[in-house]
Design a protein around this motif. Sequence first.
Motif, PDB file in Angstrom:
ATOM      1  N   ASP A 154      -7.531   7.902   6.672  1.00 29.61           N
ATOM      2  CA  ASP A 154      -7.069   7.112   5.519  1.00 29.61           C
ATOM      3  C   ASP A 154      -8.002   5.919   5.368  1.00 29.61           C
ATOM      4  N   LEU A 155      -7.689   5.081   4.389  1.00 30.89           N
ATOM      5  CA  LEU A 155      -8.431   3.833   4.207  1.00 30.89           C
ATOM      6  C   LEU A 155      -8.221   2.939   5.423  1.00 30.89           C
ATOM      7  N   GLU A 156      -9.159   2.011   5.646  1.00 30.64           N
ATOM      8  CA  GLU A 156      -9.100   1.174   6.847  1.00 30.64           C
ATOM      9  C   GLU A 156      -7.768   0.420   6.963  1.00 30.64           C
ATOM     10  N   CYS A 157      -7.277  -0.135   5.837  1.00 27.84           N
ATOM     11  CA  CYS A 157      -6.055  -0.960   5.929  1.00 27.84           C
ATOM     12  C   CYS A 157      -4.860  -0.121   6.394  1.00 27.84           C
ATOM     13  N   VAL A 158      -4.818   1.136   5.992  1.00 27.93           N
ATOM     14  CA  VAL A 158      -3.700   1.999   6.397  1.00 27.93           C
ATOM     15  C   VAL A 158      -3.860   2.412   7.861  1.00 27.93           C
ATOM     16  N   VAL A 159      -5.105   2.727   8.228  1.00 23.32           N
ATOM     17  CA  VAL A 159      -5.376   3.096   9.634  1.00 23.32           C
ATOM     18  C   VAL A 159      -4.936   1.968  10.556  1.00 23.32           C
ATOM     19  N   SER A 192       6.465  14.726  -0.709  1.00 23.88           N
ATOM     20  CA  SER A 192       5.609  15.907  -0.592  1.00 23.88           C
ATOM     21  C   SER A 192       5.108  16.087   0.835  1.00 23.88           C
ATOM     22  N   SER A 193       5.031  14.996   1.614  1.00 25.38           N
ATOM     23  CA  SER A 193       4.582  15.190   3.003  1.00 25.38           C
ATOM     24  C   SER A 193       5.691  15.836   3.835  1.00 25.38           C
ATOM     25  N   ILE A 194       6.940  15.519   3.519  1.00 22.47           N
ATOM     26  CA  ILE A 194       8.054  16.120   4.265  1.00 22.47           C
ATOM     27  C   ILE A 194       8.156  17.616   3.946  1.00 22.47           C
ATOM     28  N   LEU A 251     -11.528   7.192   6.520  1.00 22.16           N
ATOM     29  CA  LEU A 251     -12.253   8.027   5.560  1.00 22.16           C
ATOM     30  C   LEU A 251     -11.848   7.594   4.152  1.00 22.16           C
ATOM     31  N   ASP A 252     -12.796   6.982   3.447  1.00 23.07           N
ATOM     32  CA  ASP A 252     -12.582   6.584   2.046  1.00 23.07           C
ATOM     33  C   ASP A 252     -13.274   7.633   1.181  1.00 23.07           C
ATOM     34  N   TRP A 253     -12.490   8.338   0.363  1.00 18.66           N
ATOM     35  CA  TRP A 253     -13.056   9.435  -0.438  1.00 18.66           C
ATOM     36  C   TRP A 253     -14.188   8.956  -1.322  1.00 18.66           C
ATOM     37  N   THR A 254     -14.206   7.687  -1.684  1.00 22.68           N
ATOM     38  CA  THR A 254     -15.205   7.226  -2.647  1.00 22.68           C
ATOM     39  C   THR A 254     -16.522   6.836  -1.983  1.00 22.68           C
ATOM     40  N   VAL A 255     -16.518   6.606  -0.675  1.00 20.42           N
ATOM     41  CA  VAL A 255     -17.777   6.129  -0.068  1.00 20.42           C
ATOM     42  C   VAL A 255     -18.252   6.906   1.155  1.00 20.42           C
ATOM     43  N   ASN A 306       0.829  -1.212   0.000  1.00 18.93           N
ATOM     44  CA  ASN A 306       0.000   0.000   0.000  1.00 18.93           C
ATOM     45  C   ASN A 306       0.859   1.256   0.000  1.00 18.93           C
ATOM     46  N   HIS A 307       0.444   2.267  -0.815  1.00 20.46           N
ATOM     47  CA  HIS A 307       1.172   3.542  -0.879  1.00 20.46           C
ATOM     48  C   HIS A 307       1.230   4.234   0.482  1.00 20.46           C
ATOM     49  N   GLY A 308       0.215   3.967   1.301  1.00 19.28           N
ATOM     50  CA  GLY A 308       0.090   4.709   2.553  1.00 19.28           C
ATOM     51  C   GLY A 308       1.089   4.309   3.608  1.00 19.28           C
ATOM     52  N   THR A 309       1.921   3.318   3.353  1.00 20.22           N
ATOM     53  CA  THR A 309       2.847   2.892   4.387  1.00 20.22           C
ATOM     54  C   THR A 309       4.275   3.402   4.143  1.00 20.22           C
ATOM     55  N   THR A 310       4.398   4.364   3.247  1.00 22.04           N
ATOM     56  CA  THR A 310       5.676   5.037   2.997  1.00 22.04           C
ATOM     57  C   THR A 310       5.471   6.532   3.213  1.00 22.04           C
ATOM     58  N   ILE A 311       6.494   7.201   3.732  1.00 24.13           N
ATOM     59  CA  ILE A 311       6.411   8.666   3.829  1.00 24.13           C
ATOM     60  C   ILE A 311       6.904   9.240   2.507  1.00 24.13           C
ATOM     61  N   TRP A 312       6.059  10.014   1.843  1.00 24.22           N
ATOM     62  CA  TRP A 312       6.406  10.545   0.517  1.00 24.22           C
ATOM     63  C   TRP A 312       7.008  11.938   0.653  1.00 24.22           C
ATOM     64  N   ALA A 327      -3.451  17.622   2.632  1.00 22.94           N
ATOM     65  CA  ALA A 327      -3.287  16.308   1.990  1.00 22.94           C
ATOM     66  C   ALA A 327      -2.001  16.348   1.185  1.00 22.94           C
ATOM     67  N   THR A 328      -1.277  15.246   1.189  1.00 15.01           N
ATOM     68  CA  THR A 328      -0.075  15.195   0.341  1.00 15.01           C
ATOM     69  C   THR A 328      -0.038  13.883  -0.430  1.00 15.01           C
ATOM     70  N   ASP A 329       0.397  14.044  -1.653  1.00 20.49           N
ATOM     71  CA  ASP A 329       0.558  12.917  -2.576  1.00 20.49           C
ATOM     72  C   ASP A 329      -0.699  12.064  -2.691  1.00 20.49           C
ATOM     73  N   ILE A 342      -2.940  12.967  -5.069  1.00 14.72           N
ATOM     74  CA  ILE A 342      -3.393  13.229  -6.441  1.00 14.72           C
ATOM     75  C   ILE A 342      -2.449  12.498  -7.381  1.00 14.72           C
ATOM     76  N   TYR A 343      -2.785  11.254  -7.675  1.00  8.64           N
ATOM     77  CA  TYR A 343      -1.919  10.481  -8.570  1.00  8.64           C
ATOM     78  C   TYR A 343      -2.734   9.629  -9.547  1.00  8.64           C
ATOM     79  N   SER A 344      -4.066   9.649  -9.363  1.00 14.65           N
ATOM     80  CA  SER A 344      -4.896   8.805 -10.219  1.00 14.65           C
ATOM     81  C   SER A 344      -6.106   9.625 -10.688  1.00 14.65           C
ATOM     82  N   ASP A 373      -8.918   8.670 -11.668  1.00 17.29           N
ATOM     83  CA  ASP A 373     -10.182   8.126 -11.142  1.00 17.29           C
ATOM     84  C   ASP A 373     -10.564   8.706  -9.784  1.00 17.29           C
ATOM     85  N   LEU A 374      -9.564   9.107  -9.009  1.00 18.74           N
ATOM     86  CA  LEU A 374      -9.853   9.528  -7.630  1.00 18.74           C
ATOM     87  C   LEU A 374     -10.090  11.031  -7.495  1.00 18.74           C
ATOM     88  N   ILE A 375      -9.744  11.783  -8.543  1.00 18.91           N
ATOM     89  CA  ILE A 375      -9.731  13.243  -8.400  1.00 18.91           C
ATOM     90  C   ILE A 375     -11.098  13.812  -8.007  1.00 18.91           C
TER      91      ILE A 375
HETATM   92  C1  LIG Z   1       0.950   8.180  -2.013  1.00 18.36           C
HETATM   93  S1  LIG Z   1       0.147   7.892  -0.493  1.00 18.36           S
HETATM   94  C2  LIG Z   1       0.498   9.395   0.416  1.00 18.36           C
HETATM   95  C3  LIG Z   1       0.529   9.160   1.889  1.00 18.36           C
HETATM   96  C4  LIG Z   1       0.914  10.393   2.711  1.00 18.36           C
HETATM   97  N1  LIG Z   1      -0.057  11.450   2.576  1.00 18.36           N
HETATM   98  C5  LIG Z   1       2.288  10.890   2.320  1.00 18.36           C
HETATM   99  O1  LIG Z   1       2.368  11.884   1.570  1.00 18.36           O
HETATM  100  O2  LIG Z   1       3.273  10.308   2.760  1.00 18.36           O
HETATM  101  C6  LIG Z   1      -1.582   8.117  -0.908  1.00 18.36           C
HETATM  102  C7  LIG Z   1      -2.532   7.929   0.239  1.00 18.36           C
HETATM  103  O3  LIG Z   1      -3.868   8.100  -0.201  1.00 18.36           O
HETATM  104  C8  LIG Z   1      -4.648   7.071   0.382  1.00 18.36           C
HETATM  105  N2  LIG Z   1      -5.824   6.811  -0.449  1.00 18.36           N
HETATM  106  C9  LIG Z   1      -5.858   6.279  -1.694  1.00 18.36           C
HETATM  107  N3  LIG Z   1      -7.125   6.144  -2.118  1.00 18.36           N
HETATM  108  C10 LIG Z   1      -7.911   6.597  -1.109  1.00 18.36           C
HETATM  109  C11 LIG Z   1      -9.324   6.709  -0.936  1.00 18.36           C
HETATM  110  N4  LIG Z   1     -10.193   6.295  -1.874  1.00 18.36           N
HETATM  111  N5  LIG Z   1      -9.783   7.229   0.210  1.00 18.36           N
HETATM  112  C12 LIG Z   1      -8.928   7.630   1.185  1.00 18.36           C
HETATM  113  N6  LIG Z   1      -7.593   7.554   1.089  1.00 18.36           N
HETATM  114  C13 LIG Z   1      -7.090   7.027  -0.052  1.00 18.36           C
HETATM  115  C14 LIG Z   1      -3.724   5.874   0.423  1.00 18.36           C
HETATM  116  O4  LIG Z   1      -4.165   4.888   1.335  1.00 18.36           O
HETATM  117  C15 LIG Z   1      -2.436   6.540   0.834  1.00 18.36           C
HETATM  118  O5  LIG Z   1      -2.291   6.647   2.230  1.00 18.36           O
END
Ligand SMILES: C[S@@+](CC[C@H](N)C(=O)[O-])C[C@H]1O[C@@H](n2cnc3c(N)ncnc32)[C@H](O)[C@@H]1O
Length: 244
Positions: free
Chosen positions: A98-103, A49-51, A137-141, A41-47, A158-160, A162-164, A166-168
């Motif tokens: 974040d999504l449940e799995c990341v939380v 843009s967050s720093i 918090l899942d942005w889609t539901v 999962n992307h959420g388990t790395t510090i990106w 919010a950081t990083d 915006i990468y897909s 579909d999610l915007i």
């Molecule tokens: C690239 S990571 C960035 C994590 C952190 N903000 C950082 O910059 O280090 C993207 C984050 O968006 C979360 N994410 C992706 N889709 C999501 C959704 N539908 N609802 C909520 N969070 C979502 C991921 O779980 C992840 O933690």
Amino acid sequence: MSVFDRKQTNQTNSQNSQEIYEFKISNGTILSIKQQNDSLNHGTTIWDSSIITAQFMQHFLRSSNNSLINKKCIELGSGCGLLGLVMCSMGLQTTLTDLECVVVNILQDNVKRNLWILNQHQQENNNSLLNAQVKILDWTVTKLQPPEFTPPYDYIVATDCIYSLDLINHFVRCINELSNEKSLIFCGLERRDPLVTETFVNACKGGFNVVKIPEKKLKKFIFKELDDDIGNINVEIYRLKKRK
Ligand SMILES: C[S@@+](CC[C@H](N)C(=O)[O-])C[C@H]1O[C@@H](n2cnc3c(N)ncnc32)[C@H](O)[C@@H]1O
């Protein structure tokens, strides 16, 4: 390779190699943020843009005339929680999401441990205790309503996220529901696909005034704290404000 050395110390457990990133906040306290860099999962790395955004927000909040007393902040897509914890350290009542799995896998543990670290410092200095919560918090539901969420929030970060493409629209709907005209919204992102960034900015322009923080200002704000040449990084921060 990133300009940031995230691998300060390594610890291993049975499934994932866990790495601790240490971030010194402006009062000298060192946050200790756990990552799981080989998890899927992307959420388990510090990106990056967050720093960068965490450094920027410390300067921004310190130099702004706005009082932070009783102000609320929410972070979307917190991942490991660095930025939300920095917002909390500035005195904002912060909700990290974040999504449940990341939380479950990383965020709630990072927030619990670092809130304890921050409040040790507060107690030693006779300051009032800081407050942070973690929520799914899942942005889609998710429906962003009380009692779970209490919009409008004074700060939304919010950081990083915006990468897909579909999610915007889901993401923009969330910040729209969570904000009012006074909310200050900051989105840090890594410059990857120009189409994604452009689509995000255009989607925001439907309801928000959008200002890109000038690179010069970004460098001036954060250069002191970073040893690396900031010229090599690829991070942009957008400030949004809802239109009346
Ligand atoms: C690239 S990571 C960035 C994590 C952190 N903000 C950082 O910059 O280090 C993207 C984050 O968006 C979360 N994410 C992706 N889709 C999501 C959704 N539908 N609802 C909520 N969070 C979502 C991921 O779980 C992840 O933690």
